[in-house]
Design an enzyme around this catalytic site. Structure first.
Site, PDB file in Angstrom:
ATOM      1  N   HIS A 179      60.110  -2.207   8.225  1.00 30.13           N
ATOM      2  CA  HIS A 179      60.448  -2.622   6.864  1.00 30.13           C
ATOM      3  C   HIS A 179      59.208  -2.776   5.986  1.00 30.13           C
ATOM      4  O   HIS A 179      59.316  -2.907   4.762  1.00 30.13           O
ATOM      5  CB  HIS A 179      61.222  -3.939   6.900  1.00 30.13           C
ATOM      6  CG  HIS A 179      62.211  -4.088   5.779  1.00 30.13           C
ATOM      7  ND1 HIS A 179      61.951  -3.698   4.492  1.00 30.13           N
ATOM      8  CD2 HIS A 179      63.462  -4.591   5.761  1.00 30.13           C
ATOM      9  CE1 HIS A 179      62.999  -3.968   3.719  1.00 30.13           C
ATOM     10  NE2 HIS A 179      63.934  -4.496   4.472  1.00 30.13           N
ATOM     11  N   ASP A 192      62.219   0.494   3.035  1.00 28.31           N
ATOM     12  CA  ASP A 192      63.201  -0.510   2.617  1.00 28.31           C
ATOM     13  C   ASP A 192      64.600  -0.102   3.061  1.00 28.31           C
ATOM     14  O   ASP A 192      64.841   1.020   3.526  1.00 28.31           O
ATOM     15  CB  ASP A 192      63.159  -0.687   1.095  1.00 28.31           C
ATOM     16  CG  ASP A 192      61.844  -1.293   0.621  1.00 28.31           C
ATOM     17  OD1 ASP A 192      61.277  -2.122   1.350  1.00 28.31           O
ATOM     18  OD2 ASP A 192      61.388  -0.902  -0.472  1.00 28.31           O
TER      19      ASP A 192
END
Length: 398
Positions: free
Chosen positions: A371, A375
């Site tokens: 992450h 995203d």
């Protein structure tokens, strides 16, 4: 003149290597290019080849000894040839003890020496080193431990006869297997990945009706049959080409967006797991990918891969579908890559199509992303693209 056998650099990330096993004994004749010993890195166990013809005059680095790249392993030369050696002595005499070298406030010592010292409760800066430039190595720590034990035994009172402690019956019988070699290297890499990447999992199912039908059609005219993994490697490569934002890696303060698509395929081997890489998979026919995967997998199981064949991947696939037991799982990201695809089993599942319930083969997919660089939205978009290509494989494979 004697030729030095030194620790080779097996890959860009290699810093040290550990001697696993000598394949030749002192005094044996050796030909140039012949395998002399096995060395373990943090990736794999590889053989070191003789740099020249001659006799193995001296084994300097013993089994389980860790050396930096370029460290001296042994000597090859003519029978009876003397060895000019100013480091660790080429005889059994004790090496001269040098004071520990401190660089930038940190005592110079090998990682293995630090580990053994920490486990024994020894302060590394209090030890003397016999390695290159006074570097503290494993043998220095072991000597310090032995000296401490001897001192403690001299000071200890005579032992008193006492009843032996009861055996822990609850634990039962077991066989102890050393946690070393490739198994430990894999474990260390998994911990490093877990502690580095901020992982998020995305799960979905793909209808593989068209994929399996296409595979059956293609295999009807092929001698070497395609596997589902072969087809998935090509599909993933096409998806990465369409979404280059996923074909990335975080390196320091830079996000590297790779121009080439190199897909790694996790392969189970007797001692653990390795990930051979199919390079430029987006530009190769699926039949060529299939041949490469078969070749790489076979040589991986025989421990015959070169470092460049299992390094440099930009994305990895781990397929457990053949075991028919796992539908979804969370594979560990192969650092420094930003994502990995876990492929689970295919299950015949009732689904609603045009108002009717029919049975379709659905494949479990698990996309794990870092992450820090990917995203949720682009990750979900990439998984949707994969599912679409799997369900409509002609555009990717033909």
């Amino acid at each position: 003149m004697a030729i030095e056998i030194t620790m080779p650099k097996m890959g860009l990330s290699m810093v040290t290597g550990t001697v696993v096993k000598w394949l030749k004994n002192e005094g044996e004749a050796i030909s140039k290019g012949e395998s002399v010993l096995e060395v373990m890195t943090d990736k794999l166990t590889n053989t070191v080849e003789a740099p020249g013809d001659g006799i193995l005059l001296k084994i300097v680095a013993r089994e389980e000894e860790e050396l930096e790249v370029g460290g001296l392993l042994g000597f090859i030369g003519a029978a009876g040839e003397s060895i000019a050696y100013t480091g660790k002595q080429a005889t059994d005499a004790a090496a001269p003890i040098q004071p520990p070298v401190v660089t930038g406030g940190r005592t110079k010592a090998s990682p293995l020496a630090r580990k053994i010292a920490a486990e024994a409760g020894l302060a590394i800066h209090t030890l003397s080193g016999t390695g290159p430039a006074g570097r503290i190595v494993r043998v220095d720590v072991e000597k310090a431990i032995a000296a401490r034990q001897a001192k403690e035994q001299q000071a200890a009172p005579l032992p008193q006869i006492a009843a032996l402690p009861a055996v822990n019956q609850a634990e039962g019988r077991y066989t102890a297997i050393p946690y070393t070699g490739m198994r430990k290297a894999i474990g260390d890499n998994m911990i490093r990945s877990r502690d580095t990447a901020v992982k998020v999992d995305y799960h979905g199912r793909a209808d593989v009706s068209e994929l399996l039908a296409l595979r059956q059609t293609i295999n009807a005219s092929l001698e070497e049959k395609l596997t589902v993994t072969d087809m998935l490697v090509k599909i993933v490569a096409i998806a990465l080409r369409k979404m280059p934002a996923v074909n990335v890696a975080l390196s320091g303060d830079q996000i590297k967006m790779y121009h080439d698509v190199h897909v790694g395929v996790a392969v189970a081997i007797p001692n653990g797991l390795i990930v051979p890489v199919v390079r430029n998979a987006d530009n190769k026919a699926v039949s060529q990918i299939s041949r490469e995967i078969k070749d790489l997998s076979q040589r991986a199981k025989e421990n015959r891969l070169s470092p460049n064949e299992f390094q440099g991947g930009t994305f990895t696939i781990s397929n457990l579908g053949a075991y028919r037991s796992v539908e979804f799982f969370t594979p560990i990201i192969n650092q420094p890559e930003a994502a990995i695809l876990g492929v689970g089993r295919t299950v015949d599942t009732p689904v609603a199509v045009n108002g009717e319930v029919i049975i379709r083969p659905l494949m479990g997919l698990s996309l794990v992303c870092d992450h820090r660089v990917l995203d949720g939205a682009p990750a979900a978009e990439f998984l949707a693209l994969l599912i679409n290509l799997i369900e409509n494989p002609f555009s990717a494979l033909i």
